[in-house]
Design a protein around this motif. Structure first.
Motif, PDB file in Angstrom:
ATOM      1  N   CYS A  61       0.846  -1.191   0.000  1.00 34.88           N
ATOM      2  CA  CYS A  61       0.000   0.000   0.000  1.00 34.88           C
ATOM      3  C   CYS A  61       0.883   1.244   0.000  1.00 34.88           C
ATOM      4  O   CYS A  61       1.578   1.513   0.967  1.00 34.88           O
ATOM      5  CB  CYS A  61      -0.912   0.023   1.222  1.00 34.88           C
ATOM      6  N   THR A  62       0.848   1.965  -1.118  1.00 35.73           N
ATOM      7  CA  THR A  62       1.631   3.188  -1.242  1.00 35.73           C
ATOM      8  C   THR A  62       0.776   4.250  -1.886  1.00 35.73           C
ATOM      9  O   THR A  62       0.353   4.058  -3.021  1.00 35.73           O
ATOM     10  CB  THR A  62       2.886   2.958  -2.100  1.00 35.73           C
ATOM     11  N   PRO A  63       0.445   5.305  -1.231  1.00 33.24           N
ATOM     12  CA  PRO A  63       0.756   5.608   0.157  1.00 33.24           C
ATOM     13  C   PRO A  63      -0.017   4.684   1.095  1.00 33.24           C
ATOM     14  O   PRO A  63      -0.971   4.040   0.674  1.00 33.24           O
ATOM     15  CB  PRO A  63       0.302   7.063   0.315  1.00 33.24           C
ATOM     16  N   VAL A  64       0.406   4.666   2.344  1.00 37.14           N
ATOM     17  CA  VAL A  64      -0.199   3.741   3.307  1.00 37.14           C
ATOM     18  C   VAL A  64      -1.661   4.089   3.560  1.00 37.14           C
ATOM     19  O   VAL A  64      -2.501   3.200   3.691  1.00 37.14           O
ATOM     20  CB  VAL A  64       0.607   3.719   4.628  1.00 37.14           C
ATOM     21  N   VAL A  65      -1.995   5.362   3.629  1.00 35.02           N
ATOM     22  CA  VAL A  65      -3.381   5.779   3.842  1.00 35.02           C
ATOM     23  C   VAL A  65      -3.794   6.793   2.798  1.00 35.02           C
ATOM     24  O   VAL A  65      -2.947   7.547   2.306  1.00 35.02           O
ATOM     25  CB  VAL A  65      -3.603   6.368   5.261  1.00 35.02           C
ATOM     26  N   PRO A  66      -5.044   6.822   2.434  1.00 37.46           N
ATOM     27  CA  PRO A  66      -6.076   5.863   2.797  1.00 37.46           C
ATOM     28  C   PRO A  66      -5.867   4.541   2.049  1.00 37.46           C
ATOM     29  O   PRO A  66      -5.425   4.534   0.902  1.00 37.46           O
ATOM     30  CB  PRO A  66      -7.366   6.534   2.339  1.00 37.46           C
ATOM     31  N   ALA A  67      -6.164   3.451   2.703  1.00 40.19           N
ATOM     32  CA  ALA A  67      -6.113   2.125   2.092  1.00 40.19           C
ATOM     33  C   ALA A  67      -7.503   1.518   2.229  1.00 40.19           C
ATOM     34  O   ALA A  67      -8.025   1.392   3.341  1.00 40.19           O
ATOM     35  CB  ALA A  67      -5.081   1.242   2.794  1.00 40.19           C
ATOM     36  N   VAL A  68      -8.102   1.166   1.101  1.00 44.89           N
ATOM     37  CA  VAL A  68      -9.482   0.702   1.084  1.00 44.89           C
ATOM     38  C   VAL A  68      -9.541  -0.768   0.676  1.00 44.89           C
ATOM     39  O   VAL A  68      -8.928  -1.171  -0.313  1.00 44.89           O
ATOM     40  CB  VAL A  68     -10.337   1.555   0.118  1.00 44.89           C
ATOM     41  N   PHE A  69     -10.310  -1.526   1.454  1.00 46.27           N
ATOM     42  CA  PHE A  69     -10.556  -2.937   1.166  1.00 46.27           C
ATOM     43  C   PHE A  69     -12.059  -3.107   0.968  1.00 46.27           C
ATOM     44  O   PHE A  69     -12.847  -2.665   1.807  1.00 46.27           O
ATOM     45  CB  PHE A  69     -10.096  -3.822   2.334  1.00 46.27           C
ATOM     46  N   ILE A  70     -12.438  -3.722  -0.126  1.00 46.44           N
ATOM     47  CA  ILE A  70     -13.844  -4.001  -0.406  1.00 46.44           C
ATOM     48  C   ILE A  70     -13.988  -5.504  -0.601  1.00 46.44           C
ATOM     49  O   ILE A  70     -13.283  -6.107  -1.412  1.00 46.44           O
ATOM     50  CB  ILE A  70     -14.336  -3.254  -1.664  1.00 46.44           C
ATOM     51  N   GLY A  71     -14.898  -6.103   0.153  1.00 43.06           N
ATOM     52  CA  GLY A  71     -15.096  -7.548   0.052  1.00 43.06           C
ATOM     53  C   GLY A  71     -13.857  -8.344   0.392  1.00 43.06           C
ATOM     54  O   GLY A  71     -13.629  -9.414  -0.148  1.00 43.06           O
ATOM     55  N   GLY A  72     -13.049  -7.817   1.305  1.00 47.12           N
ATOM     56  CA  GLY A  72     -11.847  -8.503   1.752  1.00 47.12           C
ATOM     57  C   GLY A  72     -10.626  -8.295   0.877  1.00 47.12           C
ATOM     58  O   GLY A  72      -9.539  -8.733   1.222  1.00 47.12           O
ATOM     59  N   ALA A  73     -10.783  -7.627  -0.260  1.00 47.61           N
ATOM     60  CA  ALA A  73      -9.667  -7.426  -1.187  1.00 47.61           C
ATOM     61  C   ALA A  73      -9.202  -5.973  -1.169  1.00 47.61           C
ATOM     62  O   ALA A  73     -10.022  -5.052  -1.092  1.00 47.61           O
ATOM     63  CB  ALA A  73     -10.085  -7.807  -2.597  1.00 47.61           C
ATOM     64  N   PHE A  74      -7.901  -5.786  -1.266  1.00 45.11           N
ATOM     65  CA  PHE A  74      -7.351  -4.441  -1.328  1.00 45.11           C
ATOM     66  C   PHE A  74      -7.720  -3.823  -2.666  1.00 45.11           C
ATOM     67  O   PHE A  74      -7.428  -4.374  -3.725  1.00 45.11           O
ATOM     68  CB  PHE A  74      -5.830  -4.470  -1.164  1.00 45.11           C
TER      69      PHE A  74
END
Length: 102
Positions: A61-74
């Motif tokens: 994850c770059t940048p680290v935030v925001p990092a979004v996961f939908i349905g368990g997947a990045f």
């Protein structure tokens, strides 16, 4: 890494953020506007925030935030979310993951 995967798999929609990050705020606002109620993890305020941040880095994850996961997947960061929203597929991903309903 396990802590991030566990959190992501238990919720239809997860966003890892920092309380001071303007892009994180914008992504949360977008998701709320679409009718979603994401599980929000503010890394700078969570007891395991540093561990989660390290796991997100290890996942690429770059940048680290925001990092979004939908349905368990990045799904990605702010740039990725905006692209999905503009092309019209973000809402469909959220519906498929049961993060929003019509």
């Amino acid at each position: 890494m396990e802590i991030v995967r566990e959190v992501a798999s238990k919720n239809a929609l997860v966003i890892f953020t920092k309380s001071w990050c303007c892009m994180c705020h914008s992504m949360k606002a977008l998701l709320y506007e679409l009718g979603a109620s994401p599980a929000v993890y503010e890394l700078d305020q969570h007891p395991s925030g540093a561990q989660m941040e390290g796991a997100l880095r290890a996942l690429g994850c770059t940048p680290v935030v925001p990092a979004v996961f939908i349905g368990g997947a990045f799904v990605g960061s702010a740039k990725d979310m905006i692209s999905l929203h503009v092309e019209g597929s973000l809402k469909h991903l959220l519906i498929k993951a049961k993060a929003i309903w019509l």
